[in-house]
Motif scaffolding. Sequence first.
Motif, mmCIF file in Angstrom:
data_model
loop_
_atom_site.group_PDB
_atom_site.id
_atom_site.type_symbol
_atom_site.label_atom_id
_atom_site.label_comp_id
_atom_site.label_asym_id
_atom_site.label_seq_id
_atom_site.Cartn_x
_atom_site.Cartn_y
_atom_site.Cartn_z
ATOM 1 N N PHE A 130 0.819 -1.216 0.000
ATOM 2 C CA PHE A 130 0.000 0.000 0.000
ATOM 3 C C PHE A 130 0.853 1.267 0.000
ATOM 4 O O PHE A 130 0.406 2.319 0.423
ATOM 5 C CB PHE A 130 -0.968 -0.009 1.177
ATOM 6 N N GLY A 131 2.096 1.139 -0.474
ATOM 7 C CA GLY A 131 2.941 2.313 -0.617
ATOM 8 C C GLY A 131 3.839 2.622 0.564
ATOM 9 O O GLY A 131 4.494 3.657 0.579
ATOM 10 N N ILE A 132 3.883 1.743 1.544
ATOM 11 C CA ILE A 132 4.824 1.892 2.663
ATOM 12 C C ILE A 132 5.980 0.931 2.381
ATOM 13 O O ILE A 132 5.813 -0.292 2.438
ATOM 14 C CB ILE A 132 4.175 1.555 4.029
ATOM 15 N N ALA A 133 7.130 1.495 2.047
ATOM 16 C CA ALA A 133 8.281 0.695 1.622
ATOM 17 C C ALA A 133 8.790 -0.201 2.742
ATOM 18 O O ALA A 133 8.974 0.259 3.873
ATOM 19 C CB ALA A 133 9.396 1.614 1.136
ATOM 20 N N PRO A 134 9.034 -1.477 2.425
ATOM 21 C CA PRO A 134 9.572 -2.390 3.432
ATOM 22 C C PRO A 134 11.064 -2.164 3.697
ATOM 23 O O PRO A 134 11.599 -2.619 4.693
ATOM 24 C CB PRO A 134 9.324 -3.772 2.819
ATOM 25 N N ILE A 135 11.722 -1.448 2.791
ATOM 26 C CA ILE A 135 13.150 -1.153 2.907
ATOM 27 C C ILE A 135 13.286 0.356 3.094
ATOM 28 O O ILE A 135 12.756 1.138 2.298
ATOM 29 C CB ILE A 135 13.901 -1.602 1.630
ATOM 30 N N THR A 136 13.994 0.769 4.131
ATOM 31 C CA THR A 136 14.047 2.202 4.458
ATOM 32 C C THR A 136 14.708 3.059 3.391
ATOM 33 O O THR A 136 14.455 4.260 3.321
ATOM 34 C CB THR A 136 14.766 2.430 5.809
ATOM 35 N N SER A 137 15.526 2.464 2.532
ATOM 36 C CA SER A 137 16.169 3.261 1.479
ATOM 37 C C SER A 137 15.226 3.552 0.305
ATOM 38 O O SER A 137 15.538 4.378 -0.552
ATOM 39 C CB SER A 137 17.430 2.561 0.971
ATOM 40 N N ASN A 138 14.075 2.886 0.259
ATOM 41 C CA ASN A 138 13.085 3.128 -0.800
ATOM 42 C C ASN A 138 12.031 4.106 -0.294
ATOM 43 O O ASN A 138 11.601 4.014 0.853
ATOM 44 C CB ASN A 138 12.410 1.826 -1.227
ATOM 45 N N PRO A 139 11.588 5.004 -1.132
ATOM 46 C CA PRO A 139 10.611 5.997 -0.675
ATOM 47 C C PRO A 139 9.214 5.409 -0.473
ATOM 48 O O PRO A 139 8.803 4.495 -1.185
ATOM 49 C CB PRO A 139 10.594 7.031 -1.801
ATOM 50 N N GLN A 159 -3.780 6.466 -0.114
ATOM 51 C CA GLN A 159 -3.389 5.555 0.953
ATOM 52 C C GLN A 159 -2.889 6.354 2.167
ATOM 53 O O GLN A 159 -2.326 7.415 2.020
ATOM 54 C CB GLN A 159 -2.273 4.611 0.478
ATOM 55 N N ALA A 160 -3.098 5.788 3.343
ATOM 56 C CA ALA A 160 -2.623 6.438 4.567
ATOM 57 C C ALA A 160 -1.100 6.323 4.632
ATOM 58 O O ALA A 160 -0.560 5.221 4.442
ATOM 59 C CB ALA A 160 -3.242 5.779 5.800
ATOM 60 N N GLY A 161 -0.434 7.422 4.860
ATOM 61 C CA GLY A 161 1.016 7.412 4.992
ATOM 62 C C GLY A 161 1.447 6.790 6.300
ATOM 63 O O GLY A 161 0.640 6.512 7.188
ATOM 64 N N ARG A 162 2.736 6.579 6.433
ATOM 65 C CA ARG A 162 3.283 5.947 7.639
ATOM 66 C C ARG A 162 2.919 6.718 8.909
ATOM 67 O O ARG A 162 2.633 6.129 9.933
ATOM 68 C CB ARG A 162 4.801 5.827 7.521
ATOM 69 N N ASN A 163 2.922 8.037 8.848
ATOM 70 C CA ASN A 163 2.648 8.866 10.018
ATOM 71 C C ASN A 163 1.226 9.408 10.045
ATOM 72 O O ASN A 163 0.957 10.409 10.666
ATOM 73 C CB ASN A 163 3.633 10.030 10.078
ATOM 74 N N ALA A 164 0.294 8.734 9.371
ATOM 75 C CA ALA A 164 -1.075 9.245 9.238
ATOM 76 C C ALA A 164 -1.758 9.433 10.585
ATOM 77 O O ALA A 164 -2.530 10.365 10.762
ATOM 78 C CB ALA A 164 -1.902 8.304 8.371
#
Length: 117
Positions: A47-56, A108-113
């Motif tokens: 849903f657009g939350i990258a599993p790898i921190t180097s990916n946006p 989609q809800a962002g990581r800090n939504a």
Amino acid sequence: MKIIPLLALVLSSSLYASEEVSTTAQAQSLARAKQLSQQCMGCHGEFGIAPITSNPNLAGQNAEYLEYALKAYRGGERKGGMAFIMRANASALSDQDIKDLALFYSSQAGRNAGSQQ
């Protein structure tokens, strides 16, 4: 005097129908984008939350920015470490595909939504 209420009824019905068509079109765009997003999941998450921190993260991102970025990758104007991967993925996308994906990820809800800053 019966014409005015009838006119009001016709106008309100056409506005409702227009909103319904718009909602249906948006739902179709989101469904198409969900299918298109399958190729994005490996790097950017389901849903657009990258599993790898180097990916946006794409979730919650501005739709206009996402559309601009995908078109720039597709056209080869965007450079950078992973641009070659993005160009390969974006090269097969139509303008409508890009618009649909931008709508999908921006909705989609962002990581800090849930957090307040």
